[in-house]
Design a protein around this motif. Structure first.
Motif, PDB file in Angstrom:
ATOM      1  N   LEU A 268    -108.544 -13.926  75.691  1.00  0.00           N
ATOM      2  CA  LEU A 268    -108.990 -12.630  76.188  1.00  0.00           C
ATOM      3  C   LEU A 268    -109.282 -12.740  77.681  1.00  0.00           C
ATOM      4  N   THR A 269    -109.028 -11.672  78.391  1.00  0.00           N
ATOM      5  CA  THR A 269    -109.250 -11.698  79.844  1.00  0.00           C
ATOM      6  C   THR A 269    -110.377 -10.715  80.200  1.00  0.00           C
ATOM      7  N   SER A 270    -110.094  -9.706  81.013  1.00  0.00           N
ATOM      8  CA  SER A 270    -111.162  -8.844  81.549  1.00  0.00           C
ATOM      9  C   SER A 270    -111.505  -7.704  80.605  1.00  0.00           C
ATOM     10  N   ILE A 271    -111.949  -8.058  79.425  1.00  0.00           N
ATOM     11  CA  ILE A 271    -112.437  -7.061  78.467  1.00  0.00           C
ATOM     12  C   ILE A 271    -113.952  -7.190  78.451  1.00  0.00           C
ATOM     13  N   THR A 272    -114.652  -6.154  78.853  1.00  0.00           N
ATOM     14  CA  THR A 272    -116.084  -6.243  79.098  1.00  0.00           C
ATOM     15  C   THR A 272    -116.837  -5.100  78.425  1.00  0.00           C
ATOM     16  N   GLY A 273    -118.174  -5.196  78.502  1.00  0.00           N
ATOM     17  CA  GLY A 273    -119.045  -4.125  78.028  1.00  0.00           C
ATOM     18  C   GLY A 273    -118.798  -3.735  76.585  1.00  0.00           C
ATOM     19  N   PRO A 274    -118.827  -2.446  76.269  1.00  0.00           N
ATOM     20  CA  PRO A 274    -118.603  -1.981  74.888  1.00  0.00           C
ATOM     21  C   PRO A 274    -117.233  -2.389  74.351  1.00  0.00           C
ATOM     22  N   ASP A 275    -116.227  -2.434  75.221  1.00  0.00           N
ATOM     23  CA  ASP A 275    -114.900  -2.867  74.769  1.00  0.00           C
ATOM     24  C   ASP A 275    -114.933  -4.315  74.279  1.00  0.00           C
ATOM     25  N   ALA A 276    -115.749  -5.137  74.910  1.00  0.00           N
ATOM     26  CA  ALA A 276    -115.856  -6.537  74.500  1.00  0.00           C
ATOM     27  C   ALA A 276    -116.377  -6.637  73.073  1.00  0.00           C
ATOM     28  N   VAL A 277    -117.383  -5.836  72.745  1.00  0.00           N
ATOM     29  CA  VAL A 277    -117.937  -5.842  71.387  1.00  0.00           C
ATOM     30  C   VAL A 277    -116.898  -5.336  70.393  1.00  0.00           C
TER      31      VAL A 277
END
Length: 719
Positions: A640-649
């Motif tokens: 996984l790369t730049s997946i952050t915040g709510p998208d990360a969850v």
């Protein structure tokens, strides 16, 4: 088969005893080809014939009897590397060539000053593959057997395999198959395969010699030429004789229950100053919720950290299971003596200043051992940061590494020979949402050593894997038995070994007085006993956790699923570099992936789900499910790369859901800064999936999983 290929057949013990007696009559030091032949003659090894000569005329006569072409050599115990000194003349096809070669050798012998040198005539041996076999005696493990590509370039190519003696003929065959040069024997470019049975039998015979004659510190049979029909001829030999130092095996079978699972703990040297070791140990025990009885011991008595203190152990009125001695070295010895007299079963001595500190410290070692000799008291340390058990809520340590971090229950155990390193690795593991079930830093191993802790932890029902940060062991045989016991119990062991180079070994010696041994010996032992050797220090606990908490793959075929094409291709390179196999998706899988992913996506391995797919609801889960279900895939690596915040969850939950139903191992590498995706990473940790910050570390863990022998498969597929 003849005796030459099957080994000694008549009174083997008597033959070996005779060789040992002859070796003992020799002076210590190097032994050249001539003396080595004499020493090993009773074994009937297939040496090339050799005739000693005193003149050029005798050399010519010997050559005619042997048949041209011949080899002339000067053999000497003073010059072990004959080729380097110009003491070998090859392929002499005429009488005149023999005369001239003899004259040159005589001159070179004079230049070397080797008074014992003798000229010998040998026939030229036909073409074949030159191999080496022999051993170097390691102080911890005994003879480290070596077999591989031989000849004058053996140190240049270093294409050898190692195994701790004894070595059977079948095991010797396995050593040969592991070599880069194996195709030369198996039939390279249409050449017929070479029958290696005779060479493997020779290895077994020489291996028996290594065990029977400890005074032979080293032996090289190099080269051993193996011809196309499998016949072996030993063309050269050398040995090193040393006085044998038989190392008595240390006492084993200690019961570590009181040390690891105490019901009552006393802290001798408990301090009101929370910055001192005695204050830190007491604070750690309280912070992490030790549920047993806890007693500070301080001559001043009173109250310490809200607990009533006693002035001495005698004042307690009962015997604690564990006493933590947080005093200086000299006072620690006296405190241990008091513990022994009181019948305390387990003691931790934190103080440094013992054997690692020179002559005065070694004297304290002697006194400390004398205090516990013949008693029922076991001692962890000295020079340790202590023992921690998350299962028991017991942190008998002064390490700052666990301050402010919750102890997380885990099936991973850690046995470490560096307190500072152990604390650092554990802090990372806890901060990342993973746990350490039990861990100990062994200190100077004055009584309990790495093997004792490894064997004990591997026997606990709560243990799924053991990580070992290893400098050296005082008893190689005990360590091997502990590794074997872990393997037999189905507990995988991951080891990071330091001190594998000359400079590293010196650092180990000054650090803790450990017996480092050689890196090659440890590599051989770990491979033989099914342990995984870890290349990166900070990858040790990651790999150990993965081995203990992840299903074992059926094979080595790896699929890479990524949110970045660049990261995917880079990870695919790592997969091949780790001797894993890039998986090939079946047509049905490719077709179903094409239905899920955007039309422009490539459905090959490595598989990029694309930015559009990564942010579409359910796509990541479905892709991982399809890939894991493919019959040609054994293990899935997700990058996984730049997946952050709510998208990360959201993405983390999808991966966890896909992994739950697949039955195949799924590992994840997440490249973005942890602070930007911490909630997603925590989801994966809570669901039993390992997250790696670097794809190379993930691939190293995948390779460890794929290489883990079947007998070391975790007790349960998943924790």
């Amino acid at each position: 088969m003849t005796a030459q290929t099957t080994g000694i057949t008549a009174d083997t013990d008597a033959v070996l005893a005779g060789v040992r007696a002859e070796v003992r009559r020799r002076r210590p030091g190097g032994v050249g080809e001539g003396s080595a032949r004499e020493l090993l003659a009773p074994l009937g090894l297939p040496f090339v014939s050799a005739e000693e000569v005193d003149s050029a005329d005798e050399a010519v006569a010997a050559a005619r009897r042997s048949g041209f072409p011949v080899v002339l050599k000067a053999v000497s115990d003073a010059v072990l590397h004959k080729s380097d000194a110009g003491l070998v003349e090859l392929d002499l096809g005429t009488a005149e060539a023999v005369r001239e070669a003899h004259g040159r050798l005589v001159g070179r012998i004079a230049a070397t000053g080797a008074a014992d040198a003798r000229v010998v005539v040998q026939p030229m041996v036909g073409a074949g593959t030159d191999l080496i076999l022999g051993w170097v005696r390691d102080p911890a493990f005994g003879p480290v057997f070596v077999a591989g590509l031989g000849g004058v370039t053996v140190e240049l190519f270093r294409d050898v395999a190692r195994r701790i003696a004894p070595v059977t003929a079948a095991e010797a065959h396995g050593l040969l198959r592991s070599l880069t040069c194996w195709p030369l024997l198996a039939g390279f470019r249409g050449a017929p395969a070479v029958d290696t049975a005779e060479f493997c039998a020779l290895v077994a015979r020489v291996s028996a010699l290594a065990l029977a004659v400890p005074e032979l510190a080293e032996l090289d049979l190099n080269p051993v030429r193996i011809s196309a029909d499998g016949r072996c001829t030993v063309l050269d030999a050398r040995a090193v004789i040393e006085q044998s130092a038989e190392v008595a095996s240390r006492r084993s079978g200690f019961d570590l229950g009181a040390l690891v699972r105490p019901g009552c703990v006393a802290v001798v040297g408990a301090s009101r100053d929370a910055s001192r070791p005695g204050g830190r140990v007491l604070a750690a025990l309280r912070e992490h919720g030790f549920a047993g009885h806890l007693h500070p011991v301080n001559p001043a008595g009173g109250e310490i950290a809200g607990l009533p203190a006693v002035s001495s152990l005698a004042e307690l009125g009962h015997v604690p299971d564990l006493v933590c001695v947080a005093l200086r070295a000299e006072a620690s010895v006296e405190a241990v003596g008091e513990c022994v007299r009181s019948g305390v079963p387990a003691v931790i001595v934190y103080a440094s200043g013992f054997g690692e500190a020179g002559a005065a410290g070694k004297a304290l070692d002697t006194r400390l051992l004398a205090e516990v000799a013949g008693s029922g008291t076991i001692v962890c340390g000295p020079n340790t940061i202590g023992v921690v058990s998350s299962h028991h809520r017991m942190a008998a340590t002064f390490s700052q590494a666990v301050h402010g971090l919750p102890l997380r229950v885990s099936g991973t155990c850690l046995v470490a020979q560096s307190g500072a390193v152990a604390g650092s690795l554990v802090s990372r593991e806890l901060a990342d949402g993973y746990g350490i079930g039990d861990w100990v830093t062994v200190g100077n191993q004055l009584q309990l050593d790495v093997a004792d802790y490894l064997e004990y932890y591997a026997g606990l029902e709560t243990t799924r894997s053991v990580a070992v940060f290893l400098e050296g062991v005082p008893d190689g045989r005990r360590f091997r038995r502990a590794l074997a016991a872990a393997r037999e119990r189905g507990v995988p062991v991951a080891v990071f070994k330091t001190g594998v180079t000359e400079a590293g070994s010196r650092a180990v010696s000054s650090h803790s007085g450990a017996l480092a041994g050689s890196g090659e010996a440890y590599r051989a032992v770990l491979a033989q006993e099914g342990a995984v050797q870890v290349a990166e220090m900070t990858n040790l606990l990651e790999i150990a956790w993965t081995l203990g908490h992840t299903p074992r793959p059926a094979g080595r075929r790896v699929a890479v699923v990524t949110t970045s094409g660049g990261a995917g291709s880079a990870t695919a390179d790592l997969v091949e570099g780790a001797a894993l196999v890039p998986a090939v998706f079946g047509e049905r899988t490719r077709s179903r992936l094409a239905e899920v992913l955007p039309g422009f996506a490539n459905v090959d391995n490595p598989l990029d789900v694309t930015a559009e797919g990564a942010f579409a609801e359910g796509v990541v889960r479905r892709v991982v499910e399809l890939v894991a279900a493919d019959d040609g895939v054994d293990l899935v690596c997700v990058v996984l790369t730049s997946i952050t915040g709510p998208d990360a969850v959201r993405v983390a939950r999808q991966i966890a859901e896909a992994a739950d139903g697949g039955g195949k191992p799924v590992l994840v590498s997440w490249l973005v800064a942890r602070s930007l995706a911490e909630d997603g990473m925590s989801v994966l940790a809570e669901r039993g999936l390992r997250v790696f910050t670097e794809p190379a570390r993930m691939v190293a863990a995948a390779a460890a999983l794929a290489s883990c022998p079947a007998s070391t498969h975790p007790r349960s597929a998943c924790a």
